[in-house]
Design a protein around this motif. Structure first.
Motif, PDB file in Angstrom:
ATOM      1  N   GLY A   1      26.496 -67.857  88.111  1.00 46.38           N
ATOM      2  CA  GLY A   1      25.615 -67.111  87.218  1.00 46.38           C
ATOM      3  C   GLY A   1      26.182 -67.041  85.819  1.00 46.38           C
ATOM      4  N   ALA A   2      25.373 -66.532  84.916  1.00 46.51           N
ATOM      5  CA  ALA A   2      25.794 -66.396  83.524  1.00 46.51           C
ATOM      6  C   ALA A   2      25.086 -65.206  82.901  1.00 46.51           C
ATOM      7  CB  ALA A   2      25.482 -67.669  82.740  1.00 46.51           C
ATOM      8  N   LEU A   3      25.770 -64.588  81.967  1.00 45.82           N
ATOM      9  CA  LEU A   3      25.229 -63.454  81.215  1.00 45.82           C
ATOM     10  C   LEU A   3      25.480 -63.713  79.744  1.00 45.82           C
ATOM     11  CD1 LEU A   3      25.638 -59.663  81.906  1.00 45.82           C
ATOM     12  CD2 LEU A   3      26.274 -60.596  79.675  1.00 45.82           C
ATOM     13  N   VAL A   4      24.487 -63.399  78.914  1.00 43.86           N
ATOM     14  CA  VAL A   4      24.564 -63.628  77.477  1.00 43.86           C
ATOM     15  C   VAL A   4      24.223 -62.328  76.764  1.00 43.86           C
ATOM     16  CG1 VAL A   4      23.646 -64.982  75.556  1.00 43.86           C
ATOM     17  CG2 VAL A   4      23.844 -66.023  77.823  1.00 43.86           C
ATOM     18  N   TRP A   5      25.112 -61.866  75.885  1.00 42.65           N
ATOM     19  CA  TRP A   5      24.805 -60.648  75.141  1.00 42.65           C
ATOM     20  C   TRP A   5      25.073 -60.840  73.660  1.00 42.65           C
ATOM     21  CZ3 TRP A   5      28.468 -57.776  72.409  1.00 42.65           C
ATOM     22  CH2 TRP A   5      29.811 -58.022  72.693  1.00 42.65           C
ATOM     23  N   LEU A   6      24.465 -59.964  72.879  1.00 41.08           N
ATOM     24  CA  LEU A   6      24.436 -60.137  71.429  1.00 41.08           C
ATOM     25  C   LEU A   6      24.724 -58.815  70.742  1.00 41.08           C
ATOM     26  CD1 LEU A   6      23.580 -62.542  69.510  1.00 41.08           C
ATOM     27  CD2 LEU A   6      21.316 -61.476  69.445  1.00 41.08           C
ATOM     28  N   SER A   7      25.429 -58.876  69.626  1.00 41.65           N
ATOM     29  CA  SER A   7      25.624 -57.687  68.793  1.00 41.65           C
ATOM     30  C   SER A   7      24.318 -57.333  68.106  1.00 41.65           C
ATOM     31  CB  SER A   7      26.701 -57.954  67.745  1.00 41.65           C
ATOM     32  OG  SER A   7      26.706 -56.919  66.776  1.00 41.65           O
ATOM     33  N   GLY A   8      24.042 -56.044  67.982  1.00 38.86           N
ATOM     34  CA  GLY A   8      22.838 -55.614  67.300  1.00 38.86           C
ATOM     35  C   GLY A   8      22.780 -56.084  65.860  1.00 38.86           C
ATOM     36  N   ASP A   9      23.937 -56.331  65.257  1.00 38.12           N
ATOM     37  CA  ASP A   9      23.977 -56.826  63.873  1.00 38.12           C
ATOM     38  C   ASP A   9      23.258 -58.158  63.726  1.00 38.12           C
ATOM     39  OD1 ASP A   9      25.479 -54.611  63.212  1.00 38.12           O
ATOM     40  OD2 ASP A   9      27.396 -55.661  63.360  1.00 38.12           O
ATOM     41  N   ALA A  10      23.221 -58.938  64.805  1.00 35.99           N
ATOM     42  CA  ALA A  10      22.637 -60.280  64.739  1.00 35.99           C
ATOM     43  C   ALA A  10      21.118 -60.250  64.586  1.00 35.99           C
ATOM     44  CB  ALA A  10      23.013 -61.066  65.985  1.00 35.99           C
ATOM     45  N   PHE A  11      20.516 -59.081  64.751  1.00 36.08           N
ATOM     46  CA  PHE A  11      19.075 -58.958  64.569  1.00 36.08           C
ATOM     47  C   PHE A  11      18.702 -58.748  63.104  1.00 36.08           C
ATOM     48  CE2 PHE A  11      19.552 -58.009  69.044  1.00 36.08           C
ATOM     49  CZ  PHE A  11      18.441 -58.586  69.621  1.00 36.08           C
ATOM     50  N   SER A  12      19.699 -58.540  62.258  1.00 38.54           N
ATOM     51  CA  SER A  12      19.447 -58.234  60.852  1.00 38.54           C
ATOM     52  C   SER A  12      19.591 -59.478  59.986  1.00 38.54           C
ATOM     53  CB  SER A  12      20.421 -57.158  60.363  1.00 38.54           C
ATOM     54  OG  SER A  12      20.307 -55.985  61.142  1.00 38.54           O
ATOM     55  N   TRP A  13      18.770 -59.560  58.972  1.00 37.23           N
ATOM     56  CA  TRP A  13      18.897 -60.636  57.988  1.00 37.23           C
ATOM     57  C   TRP A  13      20.008 -60.267  57.008  1.00 37.23           C
ATOM     58  CZ3 TRP A  13      15.657 -64.929  58.293  1.00 37.23           C
ATOM     59  CH2 TRP A  13      14.614 -64.818  59.225  1.00 37.23           C
ATOM     60  N   PRO A  14      20.786 -61.224  56.471  1.00 36.47           N
ATOM     61  CA  PRO A  14      20.589 -62.688  56.578  1.00 36.47           C
ATOM     62  C   PRO A  14      21.278 -63.332  57.783  1.00 36.47           C
ATOM     63  CG  PRO A  14      22.324 -62.245  55.027  1.00 36.47           C
ATOM     64  CD  PRO A  14      21.824 -60.893  55.480  1.00 36.47           C
ATOM     65  N   LEU A  15      22.027 -62.529  58.578  1.00 38.79           N
ATOM     66  CA  LEU A  15      22.743 -63.110  59.714  1.00 38.79           C
ATOM     67  C   LEU A  15      21.773 -63.770  60.696  1.00 38.79           C
ATOM     68  CD1 LEU A  15      25.347 -63.590  61.262  1.00 38.79           C
ATOM     69  CD2 LEU A  15      25.099 -61.323  62.297  1.00 38.79           C
TER      70      LEU A  15
END
Length: 206
Positions: free
Chosen positions: A71-85
């Motif tokens: 299996g695999a799990l993928v998670w993201l920092s909330g900062d990545a939802f903001s522009w310009p990132l």
């Protein structure tokens, strides 16, 4: 032993393997079946969808792999939802090419649904949140508790990095009780008009 990777620690082959595992894991998922109605090509296209998600998370979050390709799990920092990132990651990870990878019609369905869900997420989540983007277990490894262990591993990493909450979304009603058992609380559920697919937004304090 569960391997937690970040900062592009996975090789290109390992990334493709993880994407393939997620493709198999979500072959019968209700939302993915809506997104990609052709069952014959669904797994292959899902792998192409998940690969850039993995690449983005290696830079902006983390990836947890179960042993033996289970299996695999993928998670993201909330900062990545903001522009310009967010805009930068569209190019760096290959997310920009998703329309050609899964087909324009599927991409339009994905975008119409995701835009509603993302607006709800950003409205309710605090600034210092982490987002559990996707977690899947290969059908051959189902029933071994791998999903629970991967989630616990990811939550521990998020906590160590100073995130205050973990958020996730599911369109599978069967998963809601499981997430509640793992400590998540329902924040919102709604059915976007354009997709007709009900989703649940859930969170857990870290």
């Amino acid at each position: 032993m569960f391997a937690t990777s970040a900062n592009a620690c996975l090789t290109a082959t390992e990334q493709k393997t993880a994407a393939a595992v997620l493709g198999q894991a979500f072959e019968q998922d209700p939302f993915m079946s809506y997104l990609l109605p052709n069952a014959e090509t669904r797994v292959q296209r899902l792998a192409k969808l998940f690969l850039p998600l993995i690449r983005s998370s290696l830079r902006c979050g983390g990836v947890v792999l179960a042993p033996g390709g289970g299996g695999a799990l993928v998670w993201l920092s909330g900062d990545a939802f903001s522009w310009p990132l967010k805009a930068l990651e569209l190019f760096r990870s290959g997310l920009i090419w998703i329309p050609s990878a899964i087909g324009l019609s599927a991409f339009k369905r994905l975008q119409a649904h995701d835009s509603v869900c993302e607006q709800a997420l950003l409205k309710h989540a605090p600034q210092d949140f982490a987002y559990l983007w996707v977690v899947g277990v290969h059908p051959d490894h189902a029933g071994q508790g791998l999903g629970k262990k991967m989630i616990q591993s990811a939550l521990n990493t998020m906590r160590q990095r100073g995130y205050s909450t973990c958020w996730l979304r599911t369109e599978n009603a069967k998963n809601v009780g499981l997430y509640e058992y793992l400590g998540f609380t329902q924040v919102l559920t709604e059915t976007p008009e354009k997709s007709g697919m009900q989703y649940w937004l859930m969170s857990q304090d870290l």
